[in-house]
Design an enzyme around this catalytic site. Structure first.
Site, PDB file in Angstrom:
ATOM      1  NE  ARG A 147    -118.268 -15.782  20.000  1.00 46.17           N
ATOM      2  CZ  ARG A 147    -119.466 -15.202  20.169  1.00 46.17           C
ATOM      3  NH1 ARG A 147    -119.550 -13.910  20.471  1.00 46.17           N
ATOM      4  NH2 ARG A 147    -120.576 -15.880  20.013  1.00 46.17           N
ATOM      5  CE1 TYR A 159    -124.430 -13.697  22.194  1.00 41.17           C
ATOM      6  CE2 TYR A 159    -122.268 -14.438  22.963  1.00 41.17           C
ATOM      7  CZ  TYR A 159    -123.056 -13.783  22.029  1.00 41.17           C
ATOM      8  OH  TYR A 159    -122.461 -13.245  20.926  1.00 41.17           O
ATOM      9  CG  ASP A 210    -119.092 -11.956  23.532  1.00 41.67           C
ATOM     10  OD1 ASP A 210    -119.155 -11.231  24.545  1.00 41.67           O
ATOM     11  OD2 ASP A 210    -119.606 -11.649  22.435  1.00 41.67           O
ATOM     12  CG  HIS A 212    -123.360 -11.206  24.576  1.00 36.14           C
ATOM     13  ND1 HIS A 212    -124.658 -10.816  24.523  1.00 36.14           N
ATOM     14  CD2 HIS A 212    -122.868 -10.986  23.336  1.00 36.14           C
ATOM     15  CE1 HIS A 212    -124.953 -10.399  23.311  1.00 36.14           C
ATOM     16  NE2 HIS A 212    -123.876 -10.482  22.564  1.00 36.14           N
ATOM     17  CD  GLU A 236    -116.894  -9.779  22.171  1.00 35.81           C
ATOM     18  OE1 GLU A 236    -116.416 -10.803  21.640  1.00 35.81           O
ATOM     19  OE2 GLU A 236    -117.881  -9.179  21.720  1.00 35.81           O
ATOM     20  CD  GLU A 262    -120.660  -7.365  20.312  1.00 35.72           C
ATOM     21  OE1 GLU A 262    -119.685  -8.006  19.915  1.00 35.72           O
ATOM     22  OE2 GLU A 262    -121.751  -7.871  20.587  1.00 35.72           O
ATOM     23  NE  ARG A 283    -116.018  -7.545  20.018  1.00 36.61           N
ATOM     24  CZ  ARG A 283    -116.132  -8.226  18.885  1.00 36.61           C
ATOM     25  NH1 ARG A 283    -115.117  -8.384  18.070  1.00 36.61           N
ATOM     26  NH2 ARG A 283    -117.296  -8.768  18.556  1.00 36.61           N
ATOM     27  CD  GLU A 339    -117.476 -11.393  15.891  1.00 35.88           C
ATOM     28  OE1 GLU A 339    -117.603 -10.164  16.100  1.00 35.88           O
ATOM     29  OE2 GLU A 339    -118.211 -12.236  16.415  1.00 35.88           O
ATOM     30  CD1 TRP A 402    -129.705 -12.561  25.011  1.00 35.14           C
ATOM     31  CD2 TRP A 402    -128.768 -11.154  23.551  1.00 35.14           C
ATOM     32  NE1 TRP A 402    -129.233 -13.299  23.946  1.00 35.14           N
ATOM     33  CE2 TRP A 402    -128.652 -12.467  23.040  1.00 35.14           C
ATOM     34  CE3 TRP A 402    -128.232 -10.092  22.801  1.00 35.14           C
ATOM     35  CZ2 TRP A 402    -128.042 -12.752  21.808  1.00 35.14           C
ATOM     36  CZ3 TRP A 402    -127.632 -10.358  21.586  1.00 35.14           C
ATOM     37  CH2 TRP A 402    -127.546 -11.674  21.095  1.00 35.14           C
TER      38      TRP A 402
HETATM   39  O1  KDG Z   1    -126.404  -8.325  16.830  1.00 35.96           O
HETATM   40  C1  KDG Z   1    -125.742  -8.756  17.968  1.00 35.96           C
HETATM   41  C2  KDG Z   1    -124.686  -9.783  17.634  1.00 35.96           C
HETATM   42  O2  KDG Z   1    -123.895  -9.351  16.578  1.00 35.96           O
HETATM   43  C3  KDG Z   1    -123.815 -10.057  18.838  1.00 35.96           C
HETATM   44  O3  KDG Z   1    -124.572 -10.683  19.816  1.00 35.96           O
HETATM   45  C4  KDG Z   1    -122.663 -10.948  18.443  1.00 35.96           C
HETATM   46  O4  KDG Z   1    -121.599 -10.504  20.522  1.00 35.96           O
HETATM   47  C5  KDG Z   1    -121.505 -10.798  19.358  1.00 35.96           C
HETATM   48  C6  KDG Z   1    -120.183 -11.036  18.795  1.00 35.96           C
HETATM   49  O5  KDG Z   1    -119.222 -10.861  19.530  1.00 35.96           O
HETATM   50  O6  KDG Z   1    -120.102 -11.374  17.625  1.00 35.96           O
HETATM   51 MG    MG Z   2    -119.709  -9.813  21.291  1.00 32.84          MG
END
Ligand code: KDG
Ligand code: MG
Length: 402
Positions: A147, A159, A210, A212, A236, A262, A283, A339, A402
């Site tokens: 990643r 990020y 990602d 995010h 992602e 996630e 995820r 991951e 975020w």
């Molecule tokens: O606690 C939040 C993190 O685990 C996250 O920001 C990490 O996005 C993330 C990832 O894909 O590992």
């Molecule tokens: Mg992530």
């Protein structure tokens, strides 16, 4: 068999972890990860004040019934705090059952579908050259999937980029650190970065990215389309997926595979995403998604729509979750990728782990149960220390995702 007691262990070997330990009258105990990054104490309270008193006296063999007791039986169901607590209980009960039967957990999940688990690592750099160099280092270490996140010119804290010379760690001490964001600079930069990565490393290596949660549906569609020539393994969280229907727009415009989930807690967070085949990977991890019992069902549901698993595995998920995830990854047919963000060495002083990395894959041994243990003496040396995930603002100060 009866549950005689349960306790919550909070420890901070470099970062906070919450672990549930469930004891039985046969001397067997089980462990469950209960870590919810930046919200650790809320889960501790939910477990201690509401779950543990009701858990004591139950037969730990009845995992399905106990799961429904804490899920269906709770009027205030779902949500990350509740579901992390449910997950920890569930994980601990599967650990107990597998230990009682003297077999590694994967044998109770259908046995092995594969011998090893494909993992992806994290590379990040402050700018393009450093990012490419760090990606190359991971490839040299044997990773087959990486990643890649990068600092963006003109954006003060993008990020996923480490702020110190240490490995990337999302949470910072105290109240949230404020990052800045600029989507148009990001959209300009990322396709160039991946073009360079492909030109440097060729087509064999799997590349992931990602977003995010930071794009609007149309911005995400543009990014996914422009990244098509770089053939990502996945893109992602292209949008914040509270609105599942927004993923339709991305699909309409691009063939880049999409991973999401996630921050999801139950299958109800992604039924539209799966039934309309708007994503390729789910995820939601064991620790936040209701544990093994719920993920077995969620993964089976996803499998009917050819959606594969790609569990979250950042450093804020403890080794207990990682090992449980590896058993799961070995067992289910629709596994995609796992991951793997390596914990600092001090974490492995507190947790004794039973998995190792070799040439792009994780392997887990045949220790009965989940196979990870916690050294409570060492855990006590590292008391809880408040930490938070950052928040993000646009350059004009507007609060952002975020
Ligand atoms: O606690 C939040 C993190 O685990 C996250 O920001 C990490 O996005 C993330 C990832 O894909 O590992
Ligand atoms: Mg992530």
């Amino acid at each position: 068999m009866k549950i005689t007691d349960a306790k919550v262990i909070v420890t901070c070997p470099g970062r906070n972890f919450v672990t549930l330990k469930v004891y039985t009258n046969e001397g067997i105990y089980g462990l469950g990860d209960a870590t919810l990054n930046g919200r650790e104490k809320s889960v501790v309270s939910y477990l201690e004040d509401h779950c543990i008193p009701a858990l004591i006296g139950k037969d730990p063999d009845n995992i399905e019934d106990i799961w429904h007791y804490f899920y269906k039986g709770a009027y205030w169901k779902r949500g990350p705090v509740t579901m992390t607590a449910v997950s920890a209980i569930d994980m601990a009960l599967w650990d107990i059952k597998a230990k009682k039967l003297n077999t590694p957990l994967f044998n109770l999940l259908g046995g092995k579908s594969r011998d090893r688990v494909l993992v992806y690592a994290h590379a990040s750099g402050k700018e393009m050259n450093e990012t490419v160099e760090r990606t190359g280092k991971l490839i040299d270490e044997g990773y087959q999937a990486v990643r890649v996140q990068s600092g963006i010119p003109g954006v003060s804290h993008a990020y996923g980029v480490t702020r110190e010379e240490k490995r990337y760690e999302p949470a910072g001490k105290g109240i949230p650190f404020e990052e800045q964001w600029n989507t148009s600079r990001y959209l300009q930069y990322i396709p160039e970065l991946f073009e360079k990565l492909r030109a440097t490393f060729g087509n064999e290596i799997h590349l992931l990215h990602d977003v995010h949660h930071r794009c609007s549906p149309m911005e995400a569609a543009r990014l996914a389309k422009e990244l098509e020539p770089s053939h990502l393994f996945w893109l992602e969280d292209p949008v914040s997926a509270e609105l599942q229907e927004s993923l339709r727009l991305i699909r309409m415009h691009s063939t880049t595979p999409i991973a999401i989930g996630e921050v999801f807690n139950t299958v109800y967070d992604f039924t539209t995403l799966v039934t309309e085949q708007l994503i390729d990977y789910i995820r939601m991890p064991l620790v936040h998604g209701g544990g093994i019992t719920h993920l077995l069902k969620a993964a089976a549901f996803a499998s009917f729509y050819h959606v594969r698993t790609g569990f979250h595995g950042a450093t804020d998920l403890s080794p207990v979750n990682m090992a449980a995830a590896l058993h799961f990854d070995l067992a289910v047919n629709n596994f995609g990728i796992q991951e793997y963000m390596v914990h600092e060495n001090v974490v492995n002083e507190v947790f004794r782990i039973n998995y190792h990395f070799e040439k792009g894959y994780l392997y887990i041994d045949n220790t009965p149960g989940i196979g990870v243990d916690i050294d409570e003496g060492k855990a006590a040396k590292y008391p809880y220390s408040m930490a938070s995930l950052p928040v993000s603002r646009k350059e004009d100060g507007t609060m952002f995702y975020w």
